[in-house]
Write an enzyme that holds these catalytic residues in place. Structure first.
Site, PDB file in Angstrom:
ATOM      1  CB  THR A 190      -0.938   0.040   1.223  1.00 38.39           C
ATOM      2  OG1 THR A 190      -0.162   0.165   2.419  1.00 38.39           O
ATOM      3  CG2 THR A 190      -1.782  -1.215   1.295  1.00 38.39           C
ATOM      4  CE1 TYR A 250       5.191  -4.279   1.698  1.00 35.48           C
ATOM      5  CE2 TYR A 250       3.799  -6.002   0.775  1.00 35.48           C
ATOM      6  CZ  TYR A 250       4.880  -5.146   0.666  1.00 35.48           C
ATOM      7  OH  TYR A 250       5.656  -5.153  -0.474  1.00 35.48           O
ATOM      8  CB  CYS A 251       1.790   0.333   4.950  1.00 33.73           C
ATOM      9  SG  CYS A 251       0.986   0.315   6.564  1.00 33.73           S
ATOM     10  CB  THR A 252       6.219   2.220   6.648  1.00 32.08           C
ATOM     11  OG1 THR A 252       6.410   2.511   5.270  1.00 32.08           O
ATOM     12  CG2 THR A 252       7.541   2.379   7.389  1.00 32.08           C
ATOM     13  CB  ILE A 274       7.875  -2.952   6.674  1.00 29.29           C
ATOM     14  CG1 ILE A 274       6.934  -3.128   5.482  1.00 29.29           C
ATOM     15  CG2 ILE A 274       9.274  -3.444   6.313  1.00 29.29           C
ATOM     16  CD1 ILE A 274       7.180  -2.136   4.365  1.00 29.29           C
TER      17      ILE A 274
END
Length: 272
Positions: free
Chosen positions: A130, A176-178, A205
């Site tokens: 994302t 997923y993203c940071t 992440i």
């Protein structure tokens, strides 16, 4: 002296978020904490850095407010403070998706970092990143889908198009993203589009790196961070990057610009 970098967010109703701003700013300045805190009526989102003692004081200070107590946060370390100043910003939305007429209260189900590798390795799972393209250029999970967005507000248009052209009638989606916050909204949007099997990486992440160390090597490259570290590897160690103009290696101490992932050395910055 090393610095502790802490990222956290919480969706919670903060009707007085305007009043919270000066209080948080003063506390952080007095305790030599730097970084960025975003406040909105929807909650709080932040990345801050300081000594361990200062951050302990900060979270104890937040505990005094029942809406912000017991926050879960991701912690990493940096040799230098990755921030030059302390900013507390007010926003209309905590994270801007650009779509207002959908139910963002019900997002996808969490997948713990320890179970993530097995989940996304399944042949029936579509893994969607994302984040924006300039972030993905530094690194991503193997075989993940890149929506090729320039900002988060571009994601809905991509998602609508993908939904129209999806291969399966009811696909299993892993996102997923940071740090996790963008997935809170993007998974809710996917469910609003009619997808029922929507999941996302708990903690993002950075928490995956901390919890697993990328033991199965499913992550490729670096993770872009929104601070002067620019990128970190799967051990949360800042990596070296190159100047986009001259190609010279740019170290942490020489960082001049990180605008949207574009790094310039001191020499090139002076000629732009």
């Amino acid at each position: 002296m090393g610095y502790v970098v802490s990222t956290f967010y919480r969706f919670v109703h903060l009707s007085n978020y305007y009043d919270i701003r000066p209080v948080l700013k003063e506390f952080c300045v007095q305790n030599n904490i730097k970084g960025t805190i975003i406040l909105a009526e929807q909650g709080i989102n932040a990345t801050i850095a300081g000594s361990q003692n200062s951050l302990d004081k900060f979270f104890s200070f937040l505990d005094l407010d029942s809406r912000l107590c017991n926050l879960q946060y991701h912690k990493s370390f940096s040799r230098c403070n990755p921030f030059s100043k302390m900013k507390v910003k007010l926003r209309k939305e905590l994270v801007c998706l650009g779509i207002e007429d959908f139910d963002d209260s019900v997002g996808g189900e969490y997948i713990d970092p320890e179970n993530w590798d097995n989940f996304i390795s399944r042949s029936d799972v579509y893994t969607i990143d994302t984040r924006n393209s300039y972030e993905i250029n530094f690194g991503k999970f193997k075989n993940s889908i890149n929506p090729e967005t320039n900002c988060f507000r571009d994601f809905p248009d991509w998602a609508i198009s993908w939904a129209k052209n999806k291969i399966d009638d009811d696909p299993i989606i892993a996102m997923y993203c940071t740090g996790g916050i963008r997935c809170e909204k993007s998974t809710a949007f996917m469910k609003d589009l009619g997808f029922s099997k929507v999941y996302h990486l708990k903690g993002g992440i950075l928490e995956y790196f901390k919890s697993t160390g990328n033991i199965n090597n499913l992550w490729e490259g670096y993770c872009f961070t929104f601070d002067d570290r620019i990128i970190v590897d799967d051990k949360l160690v800042p990596g070296d990057v190159k100047c986009i103009l001259c190609g010279a290696h740019v170290m942490l101490e020489d960082m001049k610009s990180i605008s949207r992932g574009h790094v310039l050395c001191f020499s090139c910055k002076d000629h732009v």
